[in-house]
Design a protein around this motif. Structure first.
Motif, mmCIF file in Angstrom:
data_model
loop_
_atom_site.group_PDB
_atom_site.id
_atom_site.type_symbol
_atom_site.label_atom_id
_atom_site.label_comp_id
_atom_site.label_asym_id
_atom_site.label_seq_id
_atom_site.Cartn_x
_atom_site.Cartn_y
_atom_site.Cartn_z
ATOM 1 N N ARG A 8 0.764 8.860 -2.991
ATOM 2 C CA ARG A 8 0.129 8.107 -4.072
ATOM 3 C C ARG A 8 -0.430 9.073 -5.109
ATOM 4 N NH1 ARG A 8 -0.612 2.807 -2.540
ATOM 5 N NH2 ARG A 8 -0.161 2.400 -0.332
ATOM 6 N N LEU A 9 0.000 8.868 -6.344
ATOM 7 C CA LEU A 9 -0.459 9.682 -7.463
ATOM 8 C C LEU A 9 -0.881 8.742 -8.581
ATOM 9 C CD1 LEU A 9 2.480 12.251 -7.396
ATOM 10 C CD2 LEU A 9 0.165 12.681 -6.589
ATOM 11 N N GLY A 10 -2.173 8.476 -8.669
ATOM 12 C CA GLY A 10 -2.637 7.468 -9.605
ATOM 13 C C GLY A 10 -2.084 6.111 -9.206
ATOM 14 N N ASP A 11 -1.408 5.435 -10.137
ATOM 15 C CA ASP A 11 -0.805 4.133 -9.851
ATOM 16 C C ASP A 11 0.644 4.242 -9.394
ATOM 17 O OD1 ASP A 11 -3.066 2.555 -10.495
ATOM 18 O OD2 ASP A 11 -2.652 2.818 -12.634
ATOM 19 N N LEU A 71 8.989 16.660 -6.417
ATOM 20 C CA LEU A 71 7.834 17.032 -7.235
ATOM 21 C C LEU A 71 6.528 16.480 -6.663
ATOM 22 C CD1 LEU A 71 9.378 16.496 -10.777
ATOM 23 C CD2 LEU A 71 8.729 18.690 -9.769
ATOM 24 N N ALA A 72 6.578 15.259 -6.101
ATOM 25 C CA ALA A 72 5.362 14.640 -5.561
ATOM 26 C C ALA A 72 4.831 15.412 -4.358
ATOM 27 C CB ALA A 72 5.630 13.189 -5.179
ATOM 28 N N ARG A 73 5.739 15.999 -3.570
ATOM 29 C CA ARG A 73 5.291 16.803 -2.424
ATOM 30 C C ARG A 73 4.568 18.062 -2.878
ATOM 31 N NH1 ARG A 73 10.584 15.960 -0.387
ATOM 32 N NH2 ARG A 73 11.032 18.198 -0.540
ATOM 33 N N HIS A 74 4.806 18.453 -4.136
ATOM 34 C CA HIS A 74 4.181 19.664 -4.683
ATOM 35 C C HIS A 74 3.376 19.317 -5.940
ATOM 36 C CE1 HIS A 74 6.697 22.079 -1.971
ATOM 37 N NE2 HIS A 74 7.695 21.288 -2.325
ATOM 38 N N ALA A 75 2.749 18.151 -5.946
ATOM 39 C CA ALA A 75 2.006 17.705 -7.132
ATOM 40 C C ALA A 75 0.986 18.749 -7.547
ATOM 41 C CB ALA A 75 1.315 16.373 -6.841
ATOM 42 N N GLY A 76 0.957 19.048 -8.843
ATOM 43 C CA GLY A 76 0.034 20.040 -9.366
ATOM 44 C C GLY A 76 0.544 21.467 -9.257
ATOM 45 N N GLU A 77 1.697 21.665 -8.627
ATOM 46 C CA GLU A 77 2.258 23.007 -8.442
ATOM 47 C C GLU A 77 3.517 23.176 -9.297
ATOM 48 O OE1 GLU A 77 3.121 23.556 -4.326
ATOM 49 O OE2 GLU A 77 1.172 22.803 -3.655
ATOM 50 N N HIS A 129 4.873 -2.605 -8.872
ATOM 51 C CA HIS A 129 6.133 -2.995 -9.511
ATOM 52 C C HIS A 129 7.161 -1.897 -9.243
ATOM 53 C CE1 HIS A 129 4.245 -6.333 -11.616
ATOM 54 N NE2 HIS A 129 3.278 -5.500 -11.996
ATOM 55 N N GLU A 130 8.314 -2.270 -8.677
ATOM 56 C CA GLU A 130 9.300 -1.257 -8.331
ATOM 57 C C GLU A 130 9.951 -0.668 -9.578
ATOM 58 O OE1 GLU A 130 12.959 -0.402 -5.218
ATOM 59 O OE2 GLU A 130 11.923 -2.351 -5.239
ATOM 60 N N VAL A 154 5.297 7.015 -4.303
ATOM 61 C CA VAL A 154 6.635 7.472 -3.943
ATOM 62 C C VAL A 154 6.762 7.360 -2.431
ATOM 63 C CG1 VAL A 154 8.287 9.371 -4.014
ATOM 64 C CG2 VAL A 154 6.667 9.063 -5.900
ATOM 65 N N ASP A 155 7.585 6.419 -1.987
ATOM 66 C CA ASP A 155 7.792 6.176 -0.561
ATOM 67 C C ASP A 155 9.140 6.770 -0.180
ATOM 68 O OD1 ASP A 155 8.228 5.209 2.001
ATOM 69 O OD2 ASP A 155 7.308 3.263 1.596
ATOM 70 N N VAL A 156 9.106 7.973 0.397
ATOM 71 C CA VAL A 156 10.343 8.686 0.718
ATOM 72 C C VAL A 156 11.106 7.986 1.837
ATOM 73 C CG1 VAL A 156 11.302 10.882 1.515
ATOM 74 C CG2 VAL A 156 9.359 10.869 -0.058
ATOM 75 N N THR A 157 10.397 7.453 2.823
ATOM 76 C CA THR A 157 11.057 6.796 3.950
ATOM 77 C C THR A 157 11.832 5.564 3.498
ATOM 78 O OG1 THR A 157 9.330 7.585 5.453
ATOM 79 C CG2 THR A 157 10.703 5.747 6.211
#
Length: 236
Positions: free
Chosen positions: A137-140, A170-176, A155-156, A143-146
């Motif tokens: 979860r990043l704000g609103d 990118l989400a796994r490394h958010a901010g990097e 909303h999808e 990202v559901d990888v599974t």
């Protein structure tokens, strides 16, 4: 109408009207464990895609009855999870961009010396079973990888396969900072050789989907370009 049966992982639709190239593709693919089914027209490709659920489809752009780009757009609209690999003799950047914008996930220029390696990479990603992961979860944005779902305030967000895999990395490394080489290896092929224009076009499409009118009221992470290095997903 009942849904089509799941095709085996090795079943591979090929859309190619040139008989010589078609025979070479058929021989090479069969010799490496694939079961190609060849269509010679765009209408034949659409009919084959509707008959069974396939993982990957190889598409030539120069077809006798339809523009290959129109075939790619139609396939993408009807089968959002299908990986479309364009095979063509067109080498200009504008042609690469047009093919990817039409819905293709990958782009190979004839002759196809890298085809088998690229196919193995695509198939490997489709068959690897990973343990369930908690949605990120990043704000609103979630990202559901599974489940391979991206939602914005429940909303999808409809994403093509590679458009989903980009924010998943990118989400796994958010901010990097994430390098272009890392993204190409994790989303396309660890042995990628040649232009990374595919990454640029897919990233541009992803940005459009995350910054459209539906995203305006919500907190959405922004993708920053790091010139000479790669990208960073900013925490909202």
């Amino acid at each position: 109408m009942n849904p089509p049966d799941r095709a085996t992982a090795r079943c591979l639709p090929v859309v190619e009207d040139d008989e010589t190239i078609g025979r070479h593709l058929d021989t090479g693919l069969r010799g490496n464990g694939y079961a190609p089914t060849r269509s010679r027209t765009g209408s034949g490709a659409l009919a084959e895609a509707a008959r069974s659920v396939h993982d990957v489809l190889l598409l030539d752009l120069g077809l006798p009855d339809m523009d290959g780009l129109d075939v790619a757009r139609t396939l993408r609209a009807r089968f959002p999870d299908l990986l479309i690999v364009i095979l063509t003799a067109r080498t200009d950047d504008i042609d690469v961009i047009a093919g990817l914008d039409a819905g293709a996930d990958d782009y190979l220029v004839k002759p196809f010396s890298l085809l088998l390696a690229r196919l193995r990479a695509h198939m490997r990603r489709r068959t690897i079973t990973s343990p369930p992961r908690e949605p990120i979860r990043l704000g609103d944005l979630v990202v559901d990888v599974t489940a391979r779902r991206c939602t914005l305030h429940e909303h999808e967000v409809r994403l093509r396969p590679k458009e989903f895999e980009l924010p998943a990395v990118l989400a796994r490394h958010a901010g990097e900072a994430v390098s272009r080489e890392t993204l190409m290896a994790e989303v396309w092929d660890e042995n990628w050789f040649g232009s990374t224009k595919t990454l640029d076009v897919t990233m541009a499409a992803l940005r459009r989907r995350l910054t459209g009118p539906v995203a305006q009221p919500y907190r959405v992470p922004r993708v920053t370009t790091l010139r000479g290095h790669g990208y960073r997903l900013e925490l909202p």
